[in-house]
Scaffold this motif. Structure first.
Motif, PDB file in Angstrom:
ATOM      1  N   VAL A 101       2.719 -42.208  -3.907  1.00  0.00           N
ATOM      2  CA  VAL A 101       3.134 -42.377  -2.516  1.00  0.00           C
ATOM      3  C   VAL A 101       2.214 -43.387  -1.831  1.00  0.00           C
ATOM      4  O   VAL A 101       0.984 -43.280  -1.918  1.00  0.00           O
ATOM      5  N   THR A 140      12.187 -33.566  -2.790  1.00  0.00           N
ATOM      6  CA  THR A 140      10.904 -33.526  -2.082  1.00  0.00           C
ATOM      7  C   THR A 140      10.868 -34.577  -0.977  1.00  0.00           C
ATOM      8  O   THR A 140      11.333 -35.699  -1.166  1.00  0.00           O
ATOM      9  N   GLY A 155       5.989 -41.905  -9.092  1.00  0.00           N
ATOM     10  CA  GLY A 155       5.896 -40.854  -8.087  1.00  0.00           C
ATOM     11  C   GLY A 155       4.737 -41.015  -7.130  1.00  0.00           C
ATOM     12  O   GLY A 155       4.496 -40.142  -6.291  1.00  0.00           O
ATOM     13  N   TYR A 193       8.182 -36.337   1.962  1.00  0.00           N
ATOM     14  CA  TYR A 193       6.843 -36.530   2.515  1.00  0.00           C
ATOM     15  C   TYR A 193       6.994 -37.048   3.943  1.00  0.00           C
ATOM     16  O   TYR A 193       7.759 -37.983   4.184  1.00  0.00           O
ATOM     17  N   ASP A 195      15.196 -37.818  -6.710  1.00  0.00           N
ATOM     18  CA  ASP A 195      16.044 -36.676  -7.048  1.00  0.00           C
ATOM     19  C   ASP A 195      16.462 -35.866  -5.827  1.00  0.00           C
ATOM     20  O   ASP A 195      17.227 -34.902  -5.936  1.00  0.00           O
ATOM     21  N   LYS A 206       4.074 -32.352   2.700  1.00  0.00           N
ATOM     22  CA  LYS A 206       5.049 -32.399   1.613  1.00  0.00           C
ATOM     23  C   LYS A 206       5.954 -31.171   1.710  1.00  0.00           C
ATOM     24  O   LYS A 206       5.471 -30.047   1.930  1.00  0.00           O
ATOM     25  N   ASN A 231       7.832 -45.773  -9.193  1.00  0.00           N
ATOM     26  CA  ASN A 231       8.521 -45.033 -10.248  1.00  0.00           C
ATOM     27  C   ASN A 231       7.623 -44.069 -11.009  1.00  0.00           C
ATOM     28  O   ASN A 231       8.078 -43.376 -11.918  1.00  0.00           O
ATOM     29  N   MET A 263       7.448 -45.274  -2.228  1.00  0.00           N
ATOM     30  CA  MET A 263       7.130 -44.564  -3.458  1.00  0.00           C
ATOM     31  C   MET A 263       7.437 -45.459  -4.650  1.00  0.00           C
ATOM     32  O   MET A 263       8.358 -46.286  -4.599  1.00  0.00           O
ATOM     33  N   PRO A 299       1.272 -38.148  -7.252  1.00  0.00           N
ATOM     34  CA  PRO A 299       2.112 -37.011  -6.823  1.00  0.00           C
ATOM     35  C   PRO A 299       1.305 -35.729  -6.608  1.00  0.00           C
ATOM     36  O   PRO A 299       1.743 -34.836  -5.871  1.00  0.00           O
ATOM     37  N   THR A 358      11.801 -38.255  -2.625  1.00  0.00           N
ATOM     38  CA  THR A 358      11.870 -38.561  -4.051  1.00  0.00           C
ATOM     39  C   THR A 358      13.308 -38.899  -4.449  1.00  0.00           C
ATOM     40  O   THR A 358      14.261 -38.439  -3.821  1.00  0.00           O
TER      41      THR A 358
END
Length: 294
Positions: free
Chosen positions: A235, A191, A233, A193, A188, A204, A231, A229, A247, A186
């Motif tokens: 996948v 996270t 979230g 995957y 940020d 995850k 915007n 990914m 997500p 992700t």
């Protein structure tokens, strides 16, 4: 008849859910952007929206531009597979000719970033994702290559996932997979995957401040060669077709591709074009959502 009715209801529910989520542009269709490759892989978007991808059997890296089309960028890339751009604009690659993680400068000079774990060569780095702090996660499965020297063998005791921190310290962060392959994190940096392609599962994880992984959770019932990914979230997985999961782990879209896809990413100046590498060709699909990779 009952099983057919159930299938129709499930399909219609999935279609309604996908339309509600609005991930595809109206009337968008999958379009072939290029062909006559041997095996396309590893798409990565540059800061200008162009996508770099590999034709690994031919040891080449190509560029796709939404206006100009496809052009050859370089040959003799160390048999590059998965690609990713770091924040400095260098193209990073999993190059399995010599089982290395490498970086390419703008003038196409190759620099070795990492090789040899615990004194032995890696199995064959396959895919990578670069965290916001510059740390690199990469998978190291084992696919025996015909171009390796005679008597080349698998020396690592597991097919693992590694984390190379910004200071150059390497850590094996996953060691319990049958065959790790695609991965994505992700924006940020919290996270990750990861696909166990031979076990047909996506997992995850929480990413810790030191780059270690914790809180392993089952996410989706597909092994995946490559991942990306958007915007929202969601996948995107590649296994037979492109599968899109929310997500929360709900399947929201199935995208059929003329050839079995190997990898996927978002590109174009607006990051709203889904770019799919698929065996001998590459394909594009206009989206409502956008990619999150810079």
């Amino acid at each position: 008849m009952k099983s057919v009715s159930v299938f129709v209801l499930v399909f219609l529910s999935l279609s309604v859910f996908a339309q509600k989520n609005g991930i595809m542009a109206k009337n968008a269709t999958v379009e072939k952007a290029g062909g006559d490759f041997s095996f396309t892989e590893g798409p990565a978007v540059a800061s200008d929206g162009r996508i770099y991808f590999t034709d690994q059997p031919n040891d080449r890296i190509y560029i796709w531009d939404e206006k100009e089309g496809i052009s050859l960028w370089m040959e003799e890339s160390g048999r590059s597979n998965g690609l990713y751009f770091n924040k400095a604009g260098k193209l990073m690659a999993c190059a399995d000719l010599h089982n290395q993680l490498v970086a390419f400068s703008e003038n196409k000079k190759m620099q070795v970033v990492f090789q040899n774990y615990n004194g032995s060569h890696l199995n064959g780095p396959n895919d990578l994702w670069i965290a916001p702090n510059g740390g690199i996660y990469f998978t190291d499965p084992y696919y025996h290559r015909k171009y390796w020297k005679e008597n080349h063998t698998e020396l690592q005791d597991t097919r693992g996932v590694y984390y190379l921190n910004p200071q150059g310290k390497i850590t094996r962060v996953i060691d319990d997979y049958k065959q790790p392959n695609g991965l994505i994190g992700t924006p940020d940096g919290k996270t990750l995957y990861v696909a166990d392609i031979n076990d047909k599962k996506i997992w995850k994880y929480n990413i810790g401040p030191d780059g270690n992984l914790s809180n392993k959770k089952y996410f989706a019932p597909h092994g995946s060669d490559g991942m990306t990914m958007d915007n929202k979230g969601n996948v995107y997985l590649t296994r037979g077709k492109v599968w899109v999961y929310s997500p929360e782990g709900k399947l929201i879209q199935e995208i059929d591709i003329p050839e079995s896809p190997s990898n996927v990413c978002f590109g174009g100046k607006k990051r709203n074009i889904l770019f799919i590498t698929a065996r001998t060709s590459v394909y594009t699909l206009k989206m409502k959502v956008k990619g999150v990779d810079e």
